[in-house]
Design a protein around this motif. Sequence first.
Motif, short mmCIF file in Angstrom:
data_model
loop_
_atom_site.label_atom_id
_atom_site.label_comp_id
_atom_site.label_asym_id
_atom_site.label_seq_id
_atom_site.Cartn_x
_atom_site.Cartn_y
_atom_site.Cartn_z
N ILE A 34 6.16 18.23 -1.21
CA ILE A 34 5.06 18.41 -2.17
C ILE A 34 4.09 17.24 -2.16
CG2 ILE A 34 6.32 19.95 -3.74
CD1 ILE A 34 6.93 17.45 -5.47
N GLY A 35 4.38 16.20 -1.41
CA GLY A 35 3.45 15.08 -1.35
C GLY A 35 3.92 13.99 -0.42
N LYS A 36 2.96 13.17 -0.01
CA LYS A 36 3.26 12.02 0.85
C LYS A 36 2.57 10.81 0.23
CE LYS A 36 1.35 13.52 4.54
NZ LYS A 36 0.85 14.13 5.81
N LEU A 37 3.36 9.82 -0.09
CA LEU A 37 2.83 8.57 -0.62
C LEU A 37 2.73 7.57 0.52
CD1 LEU A 37 1.95 6.60 -2.82
CD2 LEU A 37 4.37 6.29 -3.42
N ILE A 38 1.51 7.10 0.79
CA ILE A 38 1.27 6.19 1.90
C ILE A 38 0.66 4.90 1.37
CG2 ILE A 38 0.13 5.90 4.15
CD1 ILE A 38 0.03 9.35 2.72
N VAL A 39 1.20 3.78 1.81
CA VAL A 39 0.66 2.49 1.40
C VAL A 39 0.34 1.65 2.63
CG1 VAL A 39 1.90 2.48 -0.80
CG2 VAL A 39 2.96 1.45 1.23
N HIS A 40 -0.62 0.73 2.46
CA HIS A 40 -1.02 -0.17 3.53
C HIS A 40 -1.13 -1.58 2.98
CE1 HIS A 40 -4.01 -2.25 6.14
NE2 HIS A 40 -3.29 -1.70 7.09
N GLY A 41 -0.62 -2.53 3.73
CA GLY A 41 -0.71 -3.93 3.33
C GLY A 41 -1.02 -4.81 4.52
N ARG A 42 -1.30 -6.09 4.23
CA ARG A 42 -1.61 -7.02 5.32
C ARG A 42 -0.41 -7.25 6.21
NH1 ARG A 42 -3.93 -11.70 1.57
NH2 ARG A 42 -2.17 -10.88 0.35
N ASP A 43 0.80 -7.08 5.67
CA ASP A 43 2.02 -7.22 6.44
C ASP A 43 3.09 -6.34 5.80
OD1 ASP A 43 2.83 -8.64 4.16
OD2 ASP A 43 2.43 -10.58 5.10
N ARG A 44 4.28 -6.31 6.39
CA ARG A 44 5.33 -5.42 5.89
C ARG A 44 5.78 -5.78 4.48
NH1 ARG A 44 10.99 -4.18 6.22
NH2 ARG A 44 11.27 -1.93 6.61
N PRO A 45 6.01 -7.04 4.14
CA PRO A 45 6.39 -7.36 2.76
C PRO A 45 5.36 -6.88 1.74
CG PRO A 45 6.90 -9.21 4.18
CD PRO A 45 6.12 -8.23 5.01
N GLU A 46 4.07 -7.04 2.04
CA GLU A 46 3.06 -6.57 1.11
C GLU A 46 3.07 -5.06 0.99
OE1 GLU A 46 -1.05 -8.37 0.31
OE2 GLU A 46 -1.53 -6.70 1.67
N ALA A 47 3.27 -4.37 2.11
CA ALA A 47 3.33 -2.91 2.07
C ALA A 47 4.53 -2.43 1.25
CB ALA A 47 3.42 -2.35 3.49
N LEU A 48 5.67 -3.09 1.39
CA LEU A 48 6.85 -2.72 0.60
C LEU A 48 6.61 -2.96 -0.89
CD1 LEU A 48 9.62 -4.15 2.95
CD2 LEU A 48 9.40 -1.75 2.27
N ALA A 49 5.99 -4.08 -1.22
CA ALA A 49 5.70 -4.37 -2.62
C ALA A 49 4.73 -3.34 -3.20
CB ALA A 49 5.11 -5.78 -2.75
N ARG A 50 3.76 -2.96 -2.39
CA ARG A 50 2.78 -1.96 -2.83
C ARG A 50 3.45 -0.60 -3.00
NH1 ARG A 50 -2.47 -3.42 -0.06
NH2 ARG A 50 -2.50 -4.85 -1.84
N LEU A 51 4.39 -0.26 -2.10
CA LEU A 51 5.12 1.00 -2.23
C LEU A 51 5.93 1.02 -3.51
CD1 LEU A 51 6.14 3.71 -1.12
CD2 LEU A 51 7.85 2.44 0.19
#
Length: 450
Positions: free
Chosen positions: A384-401
């Motif tokens: 029913i949905g896809k949540l996509i996040v982008h960050g400057r690096d993997r730790p930032e992307a995980l935090a944003r997720l």
Amino acid sequence: MFNKILIANRGEIALRVIRAAREMGIGSVAVHSTADSDAMHVRMADESVCIGPPSSQQSYLSIPSIVAACEITGAEAIHPGYGFLSENAGFVQILEDHGLTFIGPTAAHIRIMGDKITAKDTMKDLGVPCVPGSDGGVPTLEDAKRIGEEIGYPVIIKATAGGGGKGMKVAQTAADMERAFMTARAEGKSNFGNDEVYIEKYLTTPRHIEIQVFGDGKGRAVHLGERDCSLQRRHQKVFEEAPGPSITAEERARIGKVCADAMANINYIGAGTIEFLYENGEFYFIEMNTRLQVEHPVTEGIFGVDLVREQIRVAAGHDMSFTQEDLKINGHAIEVRINAEKLPTFSPCPGKITQYHAPGGLGVRMDSALYDGYSIPPYYDSLIGKLIVHGRDRPEALARLNRALGELIVDGVDTTIPLFHALLQEKDVLTGDYNIHWLEHWLETNLGNA
């Protein structure tokens, strides 16, 4: 360029294509079953046509109905999305016979890659590394046992026409071969109408790495790096990221060039994904998907390209708008698939959405066709949905997720959102130290279900 295209799909992927078309000034036609009359893709398209009752066989898989919808609306091309008819070579041929353009590869390429044995033989000839295994189909149990001894156990038996985890069985030892062989054949027959199987060496702790490729059909092709899709349940991906946390720049360049060169050599057109098992620094081809992938947004995130726009452009005869030298990785992206499923059994959970709120903010993208009051029908896939996040690096992307998951509200039905909250507490997920078996082992321990 096309004036009008028809989207032969539903849900979030239909919305995805409609948005790309609108930005390009192209009219869009939505098709829908009676169960999807109130669906968001129907509301957002410029035109819509009802093509049948709720059953997929009588609607989204009904080729005559879809061709008729094109004739009624004057649509010149069809985008298939993924699933349904997206990898149906016969459908592509019928469109060609009716003077309609398929926004995707040729019928010949779909046919070659749709048969796992032919695909493997083709890739071998093109210089793509493959998993050791049988040369073609394995007709008898005696042949299977002989091959198992030759390549060494464990081995995996796969239905030639298989997909989605169906028709795949592992034989850990020679004693397991008869059960695995017969079960794989039976599943192939019941699910795909074909009981032919082949055998490959079963890698014990591989990662699932896939290379995004794109060709213009004129002998030019590029790769857009890799995605790591190793977190899977029953061969179904749930968490995808790019670039892969285990892949070096040198490995990326090496395997990427192999894949791009292979696609250039066969004049491949449009988007495709070449999937590998990756273990101990080596890549082993398993299959190619001749379509857009569910997880394509993470590639778009790190390269800043619109793959759907590019699909439409090359289908209309235009050159690709970028070269290999133009493609530079920027940051890290992660996608999680939100399903309407009840944990811990992962059983489908259709029903009415009483409240929906999509997360936002910098680096957050939510691809979904949900809205307040929408009733999820019981007839289709539970995504029913896809949540996509982008960050400057993997730790930032995980935090944003983690932050975005906290903002996401889907009330009225059970979803897999709690699964991702739990996974983000796991050290192996945070460090990227996992393989294709990790999630099922974790589910057995934490949810009592795999």
